[in-house]
Design an enzyme around this catalytic site. Structure first.
Site, PDB file in Angstrom:
ATOM      1  N   SER A   1     -12.162  -2.365   5.596  1.00 49.23           N
ATOM      2  CA  SER A   1     -11.588  -2.792   4.309  1.00 49.23           C
ATOM      3  C   SER A   1     -10.988  -1.610   3.553  1.00 49.23           C
ATOM      4  O   SER A   1     -11.098  -1.496   2.338  1.00 49.23           O
ATOM      5  CB  SER A   1     -12.646  -3.504   3.449  1.00 49.23           C
ATOM      6  OG  SER A   1     -13.249  -4.552   4.174  1.00 49.23           O
TER       7      SER A   1
ATOM      8  N   LYS B   1     -10.732  -1.958  -4.573  1.00 52.31           N
ATOM      9  CA  LYS B   1     -11.654  -1.866  -3.448  1.00 52.31           C
ATOM     10  C   LYS B   1     -11.228  -2.927  -2.427  1.00 52.31           C
ATOM     11  O   LYS B   1     -10.443  -3.810  -2.735  1.00 52.31           O
ATOM     12  CB  LYS B   1     -13.097  -2.120  -3.906  1.00 52.31           C
ATOM     13  CG  LYS B   1     -13.610  -1.115  -4.956  1.00 52.31           C
ATOM     14  CD  LYS B   1     -15.117  -1.194  -5.151  1.00 52.31           C
ATOM     15  CE  LYS B   1     -15.508  -1.975  -6.375  1.00 52.31           C
ATOM     16  NZ  LYS B   1     -16.963  -1.906  -6.698  1.00 52.31           N
TER      17      LYS B   1
ATOM     18  N   GLU C   1     -13.733  -7.396   4.554  1.00 52.72           N
ATOM     19  CA  GLU C   1     -15.077  -7.587   5.088  1.00 52.72           C
ATOM     20  C   GLU C   1     -16.030  -8.245   4.087  1.00 52.72           C
ATOM     21  O   GLU C   1     -16.787  -9.138   4.452  1.00 52.72           O
ATOM     22  CB  GLU C   1     -15.614  -6.255   5.615  1.00 52.72           C
ATOM     23  CG  GLU C   1     -14.970  -5.955   6.959  1.00 52.72           C
ATOM     24  CD  GLU C   1     -14.949  -4.491   7.329  1.00 52.72           C
ATOM     25  OE1 GLU C   1     -14.535  -3.678   6.498  1.00 52.72           O
ATOM     26  OE2 GLU C   1     -15.335  -4.171   8.461  1.00 52.72           O
TER      27      GLU C   1
HETATM   28 MO1  MOS Z   1     -13.110  -3.330  10.965  1.00 54.24          MO
HETATM   29  S1  MOS Z   1     -14.546  -4.354  11.870  1.00 54.24           S
HETATM   30  O1  MOS Z   1     -11.627  -3.819  11.607  1.00 54.24           O
HETATM   31  O2  MOS Z   1     -12.855  -3.715   9.368  1.00 54.24           O
END
Ligand code: MOS
Length: 764
Positions: free
Chosen positions: A535, A722, A726
C-alpha cells in the site's frame, strides 16, 4: 529547490526498508484539514477509463511485435524429483520450433529470489521449470513441449506442513524443512506473570488455507533485443526490481534493460518480483533473434507464481474481569512452499491492542509446492482472522460487548516500538462503523434468531503500515502550450495511479485534468519510484508529484517577477496566470512566460520527503459485517459490510471506494470460498482452474458502505496520504467469522468457512 540526501525508512510487506533518499531541503506544508481543495478528494473518473472500457488500452498481454515468436515452459509433473536425463532433439527438430533450452544447454544462472537456479535439476514442486521452448506460434510451442523427453527420478515428497516438520519427513532442502532452522520469535514483558494475574483465559486454535493470487491478467512478458539492449514489457508491480533481476540473471548492465508496464490486470503481491519465465524468454529471444512473448496459463498460475501461505495458529489471551488484557501468546506454523517465504502472521497480534506481556513464535515450513509470495497484507489477513475471532470469544467469556472490549484495550502508542502514531483514528472508525451497521441493535445471543436462517452482526479491526516513503521522485514538464507532463517510475496496479498523479498536478497548478499527461511504468523514461506493494504507491508518489508541481509554480512566479519587474511576494498564481496582487492588469500567462524564457519546456523534479523520526506510521480501520447463515445447508451469505478506515487523506473518493470494494470482495472470498487443495497422496494441486478454485461472483456481493474517518495525516508527507489497498482487505474475514458466531452461537475456526464446516460445527 535544492535537494539533500537523508536517512529514512518505510515499511513494505513484512520488512522495514532503511534507505538513503534525496529529499527537498525545504518541505512543503502539508495540506491541512481546512485546506480548500478543488480536485483532491473528489470522486473523479479514471483518466484512463475510456481506454479501458473501449478496449484500446494495451496491457502486457496485448503487446504484439512484428516477427514475434511464442515461448512455453515445460514444468515438472511431480511434487519432488530429480532430472536423470533430458533429450531436447525431437522438440528442436519439430517444424516451427525455433529453440529449446534446459539445464544442459544453458549457463547456470543462480536465481535472484531464492536458492534455485534458472533450470534446476533438483525439482521441488509440481510446476518447477524444466525447459523452455520457443516456436513460430503459441500452438506449436505448446505441442512441442510433449516432444521434450525427460527421465525423472521421483523423490519422496511432503505437502502438509505439520507432516513436513516431523524429523522423518522427506527433506526438501539439506538444511531441513524449517526455514532458517528455527522459528521467528518475539517477546515483550513476561507472559507467565501476565497469565497469573489474569482472571479469564481463553485458548484457541485457528487455521487458514493456502490462497492463490489468480490475477485476471496472467503473468506474462514480451521481450525484444535491440543489439545488446533488452526491452521487457512485463505484467509487474515493480518495474525497477524486474529490471535489476533480469539484468543480473543475464549478466548485463541494468542500463541495458528497459522495463515497461502500462496497465495491469491484478497483482496482489504475486507480481512484485521478476519471473523465471521472463529470463527464459530473454534467452530464447537472444538465441532466435526475434521478439518473444510468454504468457502463463491458468494452471501455471495456480502452481508456480506464488500463494498466500497457510497458517495454523494457537492463540492464548488472559484478561482481568474488567476486560484488561494481561498476557497474549501466539504460536504458529505455515507452509511457505518449496523455497523461503515468510509464513508468519503475528504482527497484528503484537500491535493491535495494549498489552505488556506478549510472546509469539512462528515457523515457516517448506513443503513440496510452489513458493509463497506476499499476498495483499501478507500475514495480516491470516493473523487478523484468528486474533479478531478470539477477541470476540474473550469478550463473550467476560460477558462484555466485543467493541467495548476492544476499546478497553485501545492503545495510542505502538506496542512494539513504544512510539506514538503519526495519527490514529481507530476510535472514530469503531464509532462510525458501529453506527452505520446498527451495532446497538445487534442480537446479544443467537437464541433470539428463529427459523433455520439466522442473522448476525460481527466486526473486526485492522492495522497495517501503508505510510509510504522515499526514495520516490516525479518529474514535471510544463510545455509552452500550457500543458503538463508528469513522469514517475511507479506503476498502476489498476488502482488509479494515472488518475491521482494527474489530480495532484491539476490541484497545485490549477489546471484542468485534460491538460495533464501522465507517463509511468517505464524504467528508461521515468525517475525512480518505490515498488507498488505494501500500500505504498499513493503515499509515496503523491507527495513527490506535489513537490514537483509546487516547484514549478515557484519557478513560474520567479520568472514572472523578472518579466513584470514585481517582487515575487507581490505576485499571485491563479489558474496558470501570474499577476500582481495589487494591480491585476499586470499579468502574464504560463505559456507566454515559457516563450519569453526561450525554453520549449520547463522541468522540475520533486521528491517524497523522509518520514518523521520518532513516530510509528500505520493505517487503521474496522469492518462490520452482517451475515445470514442457513443452518440446514450451512451456507453463509454476507448481506452487508461497513468499512470504516483511517487511511489519511483520500485523493480520489471514487477510486478509493473501488479499492475498498475490491478488498472486501477478496475478503469475502478468503472467508467463504477460495482454497488451494492439494492431494496428499500424489502431491498434486487439485485446484488448477477457475472452476475448482472457487471465487465469489456478483451474486455473492454484499451491500458495501465506505466510511473514511481521517482527513490527512499531518506528519507523514505534504499530501497526508496513507495507503488503502491492503487495509481494505485485512479485517473482512474476521468480521464475517464474528458475524457467523453472532448468528449461530458457534465459532468456525478454519477458513474458508464453507457449508460443511458450518454444519459440522453446528452438529458438535
Ligand atoms: Mo503487496 S502483497 O502487493 O501489497
Amino acid at each position: 529547490m535544492p535537494h539533500k540526501i537523508v536517512k529514512s525508512k518505510y515499511f513494505v510487506e513484512e520488512n522495514f526498508v532503511e534507505t538513503l533518499a534525496e529529499v527537498p531541503t525545504e518541505e512543503i506544508k502539508p495540506w491541512g484539514p481546512e485546506e480548500k481543495l478543488e480536485v483532491i478528494g473528489k470522486p473523479i473518473s479514471r483518466v484512463d477509463g475510456h481506454d479501458k472500457v473501449s478496449g484500446s488500452s494495451v496491457y502486457t498481454f496485448d503487446v504484439n511485435l512484428p516477427n514475434m515468436a511464442h515461448a512455453k515452459i515445460l514444468r515438472c509433473p511431480f511434487p519432488h524429483a530429480r532430472i536423470k536425463s533430458i533429450d531436447l532433439s525431437k522438440a528442436k527438430n519439430h517444424p516451427g520450433v525455433l529453440a529449446v533450452i534446459a539445464n544442459e544447454n544453458t549457463p547456470k544462472i543462480g536465481w535472484y529470489y531464492d536458492t534455485s537456479s534458472l533450470f534446476d535439476s533438483h525439482l521441488r514442486y509440481e510446476g518447477d521449470e524444466v525447459a523452455g521452448i520457443v516456436a513460430k506460434t503459441e500452438q506449436i510451442a505448446q505441442d512441442a513441449l510433449k516432444l521434450i523427453e525427460v527421465e525423472y527420478e521421483e523423490l519422496p515428497f511432503v505437502v502438509d506442513p505439520e507432516q513436513a516438520m516431523k524429523s522423518d519427513a522427506p527433506q526438501i532442502h539439506e538444511s531441513g524443512n524449517i526455514m532458517r532452522g528455527k522459528p521467528d520469535t518475539y517477546e515483550r514483558g513476561n507472559v507467565e506473570d501476565g497469565f497469573n494475574e489474569a482472571e479469564v483465559i481463553v485458548e484457541e486454535k485457528f487455521s487458514t488455507q493456502v490462497l492463490v493470487h489468480n490475477t485476471a491478467e496472467v503473468h506474462c512478458s514480451v521481450v525484444n533485443w535491440d543489439g545488446d539492449k533488452l526491452t521487457v514489457w512485463d505484467s509487474t508491480q515493480a518495474i525497477f526490481s524486474v529490471r535489476d533481476a533480469v539484468a543480473r540473471s543475464l549478466n548485463i548492465p541494468a542500463s541495458h534493460v528497459r522495463v515497461i508496464k502500462k496497465y495491469m490486470g491484478g497483482g496482489f503481491g504475486s507480481k512484485l518480483e521478476a519471473g523465471k519465465y521472463t529470463v527464459i524468454a530473454a534467452l530464447l529471444a537472444r538465441e532466435t533473434g526475434r521478439p518473444v512473448k510468454i504468457k502463463l496459463d491458468r494452471k501455471e498460475m495456480n502452481l508456480a507464481v506464488g500463494n498466500r501461505p497457510s497458517s495454523v495458529q494457537s492463540l492464548k489471551i488472559g484478561a482481568k474481569k474488567d476486560g484488561t488484557i494481561m498476557a497474549m501468546t501466539h504460536d504458529s506454523f505455515g507452509a511457505s512452499g518449496a523455497y523461503p517465504s515468510g509464513a508468519g502472521c503475528s504482527w497484528p497480534f503484537r500491535t493491535l491492542y495494549q498489552c505488556s506481556n506478549v510472546r509469539t513464535e512462528e515457523y515457516s515450513v517448506f513443503i513440496n509446492a510452489g513458493r509463497g509470495r506476499p499476498f495483499r497484507a501478507p500475514g495480516h489477513v491470516q493473523g487478523t482472522f484468528a486474533l479478531e475471532s478470539i477477541m470476540d470469544d474473550v469478550a463473550a467469556k467476560l460477558n462484555m460487548d466485543p467493541l467495548e472490549f476492544r476499546l478497553k484495550n485501545y492503545t495510542e502508542i505502538d506496542q512494539t516500538s513504544n512510539l506514538p502514531y503519526t495519527s490514529k483514528r481507530l476510535r472514530e472508525a469503531y464509532e462510525n462503523g458501529a453506527e452505520a451497521i446498527g451495532w446497538a441493535n445487534r442480537r446479544k445471543a443467537a437464541t433470539a434468531n428463529s427459523g433455520h436462517v439466522k442473522r448476525g452482526i460481527g466486526m473486526a479491526s485492522q492495522i497495517w503500515w501503508g505510510g509510504g516513503g522515499p526514495p520516490t521522485y516525479a518529474t514535471l514538464k510544463l510545455n509552452r502550450d500550457g500543458s503538463v507532463h508528469v513522469l514517475a517510475g511507479t506503476q498502476d496496479l489498476g488502482t488509479g495511479t494515472y488518475t491521482f498523479i494527474a489530480m495532484v498536478a491539476a490541484e497545485v497548478l490549477e489546471l484542468p485534468l485534460e491538460k495533464i499527461k501522465v507517463t509511468i511504468g517505464d524504467t528508461d523514461a521515468c525517475p525512480y519510484c518505490v515498488l507498488s506493494g505494501g500500500s505504498l504507491t499513493a503515499p509515496s508518489v503523491s507527495p513527490a508529484v506535489r513537490d514537483a508541481a509546487e516547484q514549478m509554480k515557484s519557478k513560474l512566479i520567479s520568472g514572472a517577477s523578472a518579466v513584470l519587474e514585481i517582487p515575487e511576494n507581490q505576485l499571485k498564481y491563479v489558474k496558470g496566470i501570474i499577476s500582481s496582487k495589487q494591480d491585476g492588469s499586470k499579468q502574464i500567462s504560463t505559456s507566454e512566460l515559457v516563450r519569453k524564457m526561450r525554453e520549449q519546456v520547463l522541468v522540475t523534479t520533486g521528491a517524497r520527503a523522509a518520514n518523521p523520526e520518532g513516530y510509528a506510521i500505520n493505517t487503521f480501520g474496522a469492518q462490520f459485517a452482517e451475515v445470514e447463515v442457513n443452518t440446514e445447508t450451512g451456507k453463509v451469505r454476507v448481506l452487508k459490510v461497513v468499512a470504516a478506515h483511517d487511511i489519511g487523506r483520500v485523493l480520489n473518493r471514487k477510486t478509493m471506494e473501488n479499492q475498498v470494494h475490491g478488498g472486501i470482495m477478496q475478503g469475502v472470498s478468503f472467508a467463504l470460498f477460495e482454497e488451494r487443495v492439494m492431494d496428499e497422496y500424489t502431491g498434486k494441486v487439485l485446484t488448477t482452474n477457475m472452476q475448482t478454485y472457487k471465487i465469489p461472483t456478483i451474486t455473492d456481493t454484499p451491500k458495501i458502505e465506505v466510511i473514511i474517518v481521517s482527513d490527512g495525516d499531518p506528519l507523514i508527507s505534504n499530501t497526508g496520504v496513507k495507503g488503502v489497498g491492503e487495509p481494505a482487505h485485512i479485517p473482512t474475514a474476521g468480521a464475517i467469522a464474528n458475524a457467523i458466531y453472532n448468528a449461530i452461537g458457534v465459532r468456525i475456526k478454519s477458513s474458508p468457512m464453507t457449508p460443511d464446516k458450518v454444519l459440522m460445527a453446528l452438529k458438535a
